[in-house]
Each structure stands twice: as structure tokens, then as C-alpha cells.
Enzyme design. Structure first.
Site, mmCIF file in Angstrom:
data_model
loop_
_atom_site.group_PDB
_atom_site.id
_atom_site.type_symbol
_atom_site.label_atom_id
_atom_site.label_comp_id
_atom_site.label_asym_id
_atom_site.label_seq_id
_atom_site.Cartn_x
_atom_site.Cartn_y
_atom_site.Cartn_z
ATOM 1 N N HIS B 285 34.754 33.763 44.904
ATOM 2 C CA HIS B 285 33.864 34.932 44.784
ATOM 3 C C HIS B 285 33.115 34.945 43.462
ATOM 4 O O HIS B 285 33.675 34.698 42.404
ATOM 5 C CB HIS B 285 34.577 36.251 45.063
ATOM 6 C CG HIS B 285 35.646 36.635 44.097
ATOM 7 N ND1 HIS B 285 35.391 37.315 42.932
ATOM 8 C CD2 HIS B 285 36.995 36.465 44.135
ATOM 9 C CE1 HIS B 285 36.526 37.555 42.309
ATOM 10 N NE2 HIS B 285 37.512 37.050 43.000
ATOM 11 N N ASP B 297 39.257 34.361 37.516
ATOM 12 C CA ASP B 297 39.049 35.264 38.659
ATOM 13 C C ASP B 297 37.591 35.684 38.710
ATOM 14 O O ASP B 297 37.209 36.677 38.120
ATOM 15 C CB ASP B 297 39.972 36.483 38.548
ATOM 16 C CG ASP B 297 39.935 37.356 39.790
ATOM 17 O OD1 ASP B 297 39.431 36.901 40.840
ATOM 18 O OD2 ASP B 297 40.400 38.503 39.695
ATOM 19 N N GLU B 331 33.962 40.489 46.206
ATOM 20 C CA GLU B 331 35.369 40.462 46.630
ATOM 21 C C GLU B 331 36.143 41.588 45.966
ATOM 22 O O GLU B 331 36.984 42.231 46.580
ATOM 23 C CB GLU B 331 36.012 39.110 46.241
ATOM 24 C CG GLU B 331 37.408 38.892 46.822
ATOM 25 C CD GLU B 331 38.549 39.392 45.943
ATOM 26 O OE1 GLU B 331 39.683 39.446 46.416
ATOM 27 O OE2 GLU B 331 38.311 39.752 44.764
ATOM 28 N N GLU B 332 35.837 41.830 44.695
ATOM 29 C CA GLU B 332 36.696 42.718 43.899
ATOM 30 C C GLU B 332 36.736 44.162 44.380
ATOM 31 O O GLU B 332 37.776 44.791 44.381
ATOM 32 C CB GLU B 332 36.274 42.679 42.417
ATOM 33 C CG GLU B 332 36.536 41.333 41.737
ATOM 34 C CD GLU B 332 38.013 41.005 41.595
ATOM 35 O OE1 GLU B 332 38.848 41.777 42.063
ATOM 36 O OE2 GLU B 332 38.310 39.935 41.011
ATOM 37 N N ASP B 359 40.996 31.424 45.166
ATOM 38 C CA ASP B 359 40.941 32.676 44.402
ATOM 39 C C ASP B 359 42.305 33.005 43.794
ATOM 40 O O ASP B 359 42.719 34.165 43.770
ATOM 41 C CB ASP B 359 40.426 33.819 45.289
ATOM 42 C CG ASP B 359 40.162 35.097 44.492
ATOM 43 O OD1 ASP B 359 40.049 35.018 43.251
ATOM 44 O OD2 ASP B 359 40.098 36.176 45.105
ATOM 45 N N HIS B 429 41.998 40.382 35.618
ATOM 46 C CA HIS B 429 41.283 41.679 35.507
ATOM 47 C C HIS B 429 41.306 42.263 34.095
ATOM 48 O O HIS B 429 41.180 43.473 33.937
ATOM 49 C CB HIS B 429 41.858 42.721 36.485
ATOM 50 C CG HIS B 429 41.689 42.359 37.927
ATOM 51 N ND1 HIS B 429 42.071 43.207 38.946
ATOM 52 C CD2 HIS B 429 41.160 41.266 38.531
ATOM 53 C CE1 HIS B 429 41.791 42.631 40.122
ATOM 54 N NE2 HIS B 429 41.250 41.458 39.884
#
Lengths: 462, 462
Positions: B285, B297, B331-332, B359, B429
Site C-alpha cells: 500500500h 509500513d 489501506e490504513e 505488508d 505507525h
């Protein structure tokens, strides 16, 4: 000497069905106990905090240095706190090489300003005695060096610039193939009349860190200084040489070898409940190169080895054979500690069932490399399924380790803890081998997988 | 729809011996070709430099942000340079949440000075509309929340402080178990009349980084703000609450949700030489959280997916089926790109042989997680021996990925690239998910193992 320990689970008076049921129960018990070891490591592991102290408070600890002595004291005190059956030191004389205050390298182009290079002396190198300035001749192989006319080498720096081969999946293989330049570069250069050796760092990374490491001299050949260039630096020098073959290199290093020093291996042990005379040793090396903190090389192996004992204690899994953690002194530039350990074991007529070493960094576990007769390797491989749920079930035949190497004729099996190798040589022997490069979980998982195999060895023998 | 692609190698007119000889030759060819893929990746891999650009020049790229658009442009240009058969965009509307300039948290003890906390808004949270100060009630489970008397919750911050369980070897499992607090904390707190939610970061590390991530609201329940505390911060708050249950927490966040924005998936493909209508998609992503660079990520998944195409091109291994790299948007916080991709594929009556996703970070490969009927999983597992020399031979049944999830009914198999998971949630994140956390070799090895399995899929079908 090995055969006295062989006891096969399969040779038994029990009938087949009974044996199978028994084997199943046993496997279940082992599985539960190994889970206990991992739980303890992941919930209450002490390796990481021990490593923080060793790297942060003591730091680099080359043999013979005051820091090496501090590390010995720390190792002993730390093991004493574990409530073991015995903690002791083994005296050993070690080399005492010091880097000294001056360490500078500069490319001097035929025209224009000098270009400062990140260099470091290889461990054991003689100093330059002031500034040493000479031309540079680049080679990639020994054959190239041999083929050079005498006047192309005489009085020059031989620049060994064969990179580690990145296509090997195991970085250790690439290290093994390229390491001869670092070890033998100076002596082979001097044999041809060179003034010194410049060696490309043994690394697969492209960066500015020079990597030190052991090199050797031949007493029959003039000792010339040897320094490592970073991989970026080596590429730059090679590039400049193409355009300006007449450039010179100025090296200044004040390193020197001082008289040998008394030092120690640190040993702690839990006596076997049934077979105290059968020993399983597990160790890492306490000394490290001086440029950084010696985190992955080999602080991690030391704290993991001590953690094996702690995990056995904390889980209440009393080993039937004696388990001994050994913090070896002087792996890096002499292997005196490993040699001494084997000598003392032989002199005391000790029986080593197995010796395990962790000296490939504290990265995510994969399994173990086993140096033993094929039947012994296969016997140990029977336990792979127990470690597979932990991604540590890859047991291969292979080189086990440097410090336990001298035990080869005294142990049924030498076992190297095997972990992911991709990052190791990026930081190996450099200023970047620091605590922050170690991941807590990866480290503790390694100790748990070592403790698990040792639990099995201590229960079943070999 | 799946059955149309099934072709078994074992169902063949050839006799057993012939088949065996044929199979051996085939396995040899495959082994040689896979080695070519790895050589190309390790010698000339471009993933790492592509990632350097994406993370360093573009950085965090949350859906709807100008950086997300820059990433789309970059993805398209980068794929166009690969000389593919087709590069195109798929339009998709995405949410546009912005963090805003203000983001502060402070513990206000009953007595004494305030204690500033590292906090961040959870993605999708409403703002506080100025400063929001309230008491704090800590819970670890939904049952604890349900059991609290109304007056203990009303007008307070509910502090969800259940840690990720460190004993799981797979960190993703621990993440899965604790993630409900982040996703549902705000809505469940508000259902009981709370003023907001404070959530312990989803991390196994003990540090000061707050971890953001998606949360949801229920339109029937008041929307209250939700923020993450770092793991250290959560421990501190919990400790302080024990001594001082009357303390308050002051939260100020100016985050908000803006109108939806037009964005894109980026797609590039190599047409299959024999079966162009059978598609193998591989993706990561393109969007990332805004706190850092979105390196692991999922910048790594994007550059690896593009690298799969490059590796097939560079090695001359013309795929018989169509291979398509997809950089999914959003995606997130919405999975709009993944959903859209599947919708468009269905509308165009496209046949997906397989879809692969990366991912889980760009760490050292282990293998693949396969979501497919058991027979298909087993068929893919036949290829494990070909990837074992690369430590990437662990093919398990398991969840494959979020972006390819919507293709479940349209693809014979969904395949998740599986790599070492120990470090992922330390930086996931957070502001620490940066390029320097990615190791070049680990990243390139991942792309090579993805390309190898896709090479096999493209040759043999499913």
C-alpha cells in the site's frame, strides 16, 4: 571418548507400542517445558538489561584493556547473583594490543588538496612511526599481487580491494571468502617489499565505517602497518587511482603491542542432578574490539549464555547433566581463552557432552549449526520439531564456533547458535556495533532457543 | 471460478519414469532461474534506492494528503521507467483525515505540576475543540468497562491499558489480540458516557513513541476523541492513577475529517506470454500514516512489488501469465484502494490466478502465508524446497493481507509475503518508521523471494 555418552532412546526394553506412547508423553512434556522457557524469556528475560550494562557502562573491552578486566568482574558478579552451584575464573595470559591516539589516513592526489579517509588500524598492526606516505597499488586477488612486477609493489601500499560477494545468502560465507585479505594482506604485501597494506572493510554495506579485525604477521617477514578503509572509502580510492595512478596515501597510526596481560575466562555452572560429570558448556566471548561497545560481537553471546542458566533456574527445569556458561576471553585476537578452557578441561579429565557457542550476533533465531559425526547430527535433528514453532528449528551440519573449536576432540558435539545473518557484517568490528542495534525480543528469543536445546541435551544426553 | 485454472502437473499422459525425469529437469531449471532472480536482486536490486526516494523525498503520505498524490505520481513514473507493457491509474475516492497543528496531552495530578505526555490522535478521531480535561478510569478488558458503575465512567477518559502479549512468537498475533482497544475504544467508552478514550500503544517495545492507527465510530453513538499514549506513558499514567485516582488528563487535538478526495491505485503489468488472461497481482500500500516516512509500513511492500516486475524483466524470465504490480491507496484508514481494485477486476471479468501482498515490513524473509483451499495450499507448498536455500521456504496456511482481501472470491489463492516479525510493531505507525530502520539486504531478499514464487505461479498456474 565420545561413545561413552551415547544412549539411544530407541534401544530400549519396551515394546514398540509402549515406546511410542512413552515417546509421545515425553515429547508433550518437552514441548510444555520449552514453552515455559520461552515464556520466562519473553516475560522476564534479563539478557537485554545485562547487555545494556555491559555495552553502556563498560563498553569496548579488547583483551588486556582495563575495560576487559571490568567485564570479567561484571561477569563474575552477574553470575554470582544467579544463585549457581559454582562461579569461578580461569586465568589466561592474553595479548595486549592498543590502538593509540593517532589514527589518520589521507589520499594525496598528484594535484590538489588531500582527501581525508575514515581508516582504522587492523588489530595487531604495528604503528607507522610518524607519517608514512607512499604510492598505492590496487589488487583484488593474490594472483594479481604475485603477477605485479617488483618495482610496482616495492615501497608502496598494497590496496586489497576484493569486496565481499553479495550473492551469498549466508553473509558468513562472503566474510569467509574475503577475510584472507585482512588476515594475510600485510604479510603478503611485505613479502613483496611493500610499505604497508590498505584493506577494504569486510562488509556488505556501502558506508563510511572502517571495520577492524585480527591480522597476522610472519616472524620471518618485515612487519608493515595495515589499515582498513570503509567500503565507500575503498570505492573512492579505487576510482581516484584510475584517474591518478601516481597518487600517494599518507597513513599515521600509533598502535602497538604491549606485553601480555593476565586475564580470565568467567565460568558459572549448575551441577547436573543425575550426571554431574557430563558437561554441557555454552558461551560467548567477553572481549570485543575497541571501536565500539561490542554489542552484537559478542556481548549478546555472553548475556545469552548467562541467560541459559537463569532460564533453567527460573523455570525449575533442573538439568540432569551439568550446564556451564563460559565467558571466553580473547576470541578476537588470539583465542587464548577458548584454548585455555579446552586445556583445563582435558587436564581435569572433564567429559564434555556438548559445547555451544553464540557468536553470530543477537538476531532472530533460525536454529543451530552442528559439528559432530553424522549420526550425532541426526540425533540432535530429531528435536527440530520441538523448536519449529519458535522459528528455531533449522539444525544443520556446519561450523560451530571459534571459542569452542579447541574442544573438538573432547566433546560429542560442538553446536553454534544460528541466527539471521543479514545485518551482522554491516556493524561487525566497527563503531556502529552498539546497544541500539540489538532488538530485545530477538535477543531474548535467542537465549530461549539455546536454553531449549540445552534442556534437551541435559535430559537425553548424546 | 477457481476451477478453471486448475492444472495438475501430476495428471499427465506421461508415464511415471518419464514424468520423474521431466520433473527433475524442471526442478533444475526452476532452481537455476530462482538463483538468477536472487543474483539480480542482490547485485542490482533497486528496491532500496526506490524506498530511499519515497521515504526521504515524499515521506508520510496519508490518504488525501498532497504527499499521497506525490506518491501516486512517483509510483507511476517509476513503473513507466521499467518498460512494462502497461502502466495505469485506478481512480478511487478516499477519506481525508488530518492531524492538525495541535496535539498535546498532560497529566494533571491533584497536587503539583502537570506531566506532559507523548500522545497522538488515533486516525479518524474527532478533535477536542480546545482543551478537554477530565478524570481517568483505567480498564484492561471490555468486561471491566462493562462492570464499572455509570458515574465512574461518565465524563471521564476511559484509559484502555491492556498490553500486547509478549509471549506470542508471532508479534502479529499479539497485535491482533490487543487491536480491539484502538479500533473500538472510543465508541465503547462513549456508549458509557465517557468524554474520550486514551489507548495504550500497540507495541511490544517499552519506549516513548505513541502509535497511531485506525479507529472507528458508530453513527448512533457520540463521537469522542481518542488518543494513543506510548507504552512508557501508559505505564506511568497507570502508576500515577494508583496513587492519585483523582488526577485529571488534559487533551488537546485539532484533528478533523475533511471531505473525501480523489486518489488512485497505481498499476503496472507485464502481459503473460501464453495466458495473458490469467493474472497474478502483487502489491503493497502506497499510503502511510503521517507521523513518519512509512518505510516498513508499507513503503517496503510497494518497492518490493515493483521490484518483482523489474526482476522478471532483468532476468529475461518472461512470465507465461500476466504479472501485475499494484500500489494500493488507502489501506490504513479505509481499504478503499483494495476494495476498488477487486470491484474493477470483477467488472472487467478478470481472472486472478493469485494475489500476493507484502505488508508486514521489509524484514528477512521466512516464506508465505496462503489463504486458499487446502489442496491449493498443498500445491504451492510443493515449491517450498526451491525457496529453502534462501531461508524463505516456510509456506503456511494463514491470513494473506488486507488489500487483497476483497479479491477472496475472485482469486485461486491469496498469498501474504511472510518475513521476520520481531521488530515490526516497535516502529509500526510511529515517528520511528523511517528509512534507516530498513536493511538493504533484508529488503532485496524479500523482493527476490516474492519474484521467485510469482515466477513459479506464472509458469505452472494453479
Amino acid at each position: 571418548m565420545r561413545s561413552i555418552f551415547r544412549r539411544s532412546l530407541l534401544v530400549s526394553g519396551l515394546g514398540f507400542l509402549t515406546l511410542t506412547a512413552h515417546a509421545q508423553t515425553t515429547a508433550k512434556t518437552d514441548s510444555v517445558n520449552i514453552r515455559k522457557i520461552y515464556d520466562e524469556a519473553l516475560l522476564h528475560g534479563q539478557s537485554y538489561e545485562n547487555l545494556r550494562y555491559l555495552t553502556g557502562r563498560i563498553g569496548g573491552r579488547l583483551s588486556g584493556s582495563p575495560q576487559a578486566q571490568l567485564a570479567v568482574d561484571w561477569g563474575k558478579v552477574t553470575m554470582e547473583k544467579l544463585g549457581l552451584d559454582r562461579v569461578y575464573l580461569q586465568e589466561v595470559m592474553v595479548p595486549h594490543w592498543v590502538r593509540g591516539a593517532k589514527e589518520k589516513g589521507e589520499i594525496k592526489p598528484a594535484k590538489g588538496k588531500g582527501i581525508s579517509m575514515n581508516i582504522c588500524a587492523l588489530g595487531g598492526s604495528v604503528g607507522t612511526g610518524g607519517k608514512l606516505r607512499a604510492g598505492v597499488v590496487e589488487v583484488k586477488t593474490w594472483a594479481e599481487l604475485a603477477a605485479l612486477p617488483a618495482d610496482k609493489v616495492k615501497g608502496k601500499f598494497v590496496f586489497f580491494n576484493r569486496p565481499m560477494n553479495p550473492v551469498h545468502i549466508e553473509t558468513g560465507k562472503a566474510y569467509g571468502e574475503a577475510g584472507d585479505q585482512r588476515r594475510n594482506g600485510a604479510v603478503e604485501a611485505a613479502r613483496r617489499g611493500a610499505a604497508g597494506a590498505l584493506v577494504r572493510s569486510l562488509s556488505l554495506a556501502h558506508d563510511d565505517f572502517p571495520h577492524t579485525g585480527a591480522m597476522r604477521y610472519d616472524e620471518a617477514v618485515t612487519k608493515v602497518p595495515a589499515a582498513a578503509l570503509s567500503t565507500n572509502g575503498a570505492d573512492e580510492l579505487s576510482q581516484l587511482l584510475k584517474a591518478d595512478p601516481g597518487l600517494t596515501f599518507e597513513l599515521e597510526m600509533s598502535c602497538e603491542t604491549l606485553p601480555e596481560v593476565k586475564s580470565y575466562n568467567v565460568v558459572g555452572e549448575i551441577k547436573g542432578s543425575k550426571y554431574p560429570g557430563e558437561i554441557i558448556a555454552v558461551g560467548g566471548h567477553l572481549d570485543s574490539w575497541d571501536l565500539a561497545q561490542g554489542a552484537h560481537d559478542d556481548g549478546t553471546g555472553c548475556v545469552q549464555s548467562m541467560e541459559v542458566l537463569r532460564l533453567l533456574r527460573a523455570t525449575g527445569l533442573k538439568p540432569e547433566r551439568t550446564v556451564r556458561a563460559v565467558l571466553f576471553m580473547n576470541e578476537e585476537n588470539g583465542v587464548r581463552g577458548g584454548t585455555r578452557y579446552a586445556e583445563l578441561a582435558r587436564a581435569a579429565n572433564e567429559k564434555h557432552l556438548a559445547a555451544m557457542e553464540s557468536d553470530g550476533g543477537g538476531f532472530t533465531p533460525r536454529g543451530f549449526n552442528i559439528e559432530a559425526p553424522a549420526a550425532t547430527v541426526q540425533r540432535i535433528q530429531q528435536w527440530q520439531p520441538l523448536l519449529r514453532p519458535y522459528f528455531s528449528g533449522l539444525f544443520s551440519a556446519g561450523h560451530a564456533g571459534t571459542d569452542i573449536g579447541p574442544l573438538k576432540d573432547q566433546a560429542n558435539a560442538l553446536i553454534g547458535y544460528d541466527c539471521d545473518s543479514q545485518r551482522y557484517f554491516d556493524i561487525h568490528h566497527t563503531a556502529a556495533d552498539t546497544f541500539d542495534k540489538v532488538n530485545r525480543r530477538e535477543l531474548e528469543l535467542g537465549g530461549a532457543s539455546m536454553a531449549s536445546l540445552i534442556y534437551l541435551l541435559s535430559k537425553y544426553g548424546l
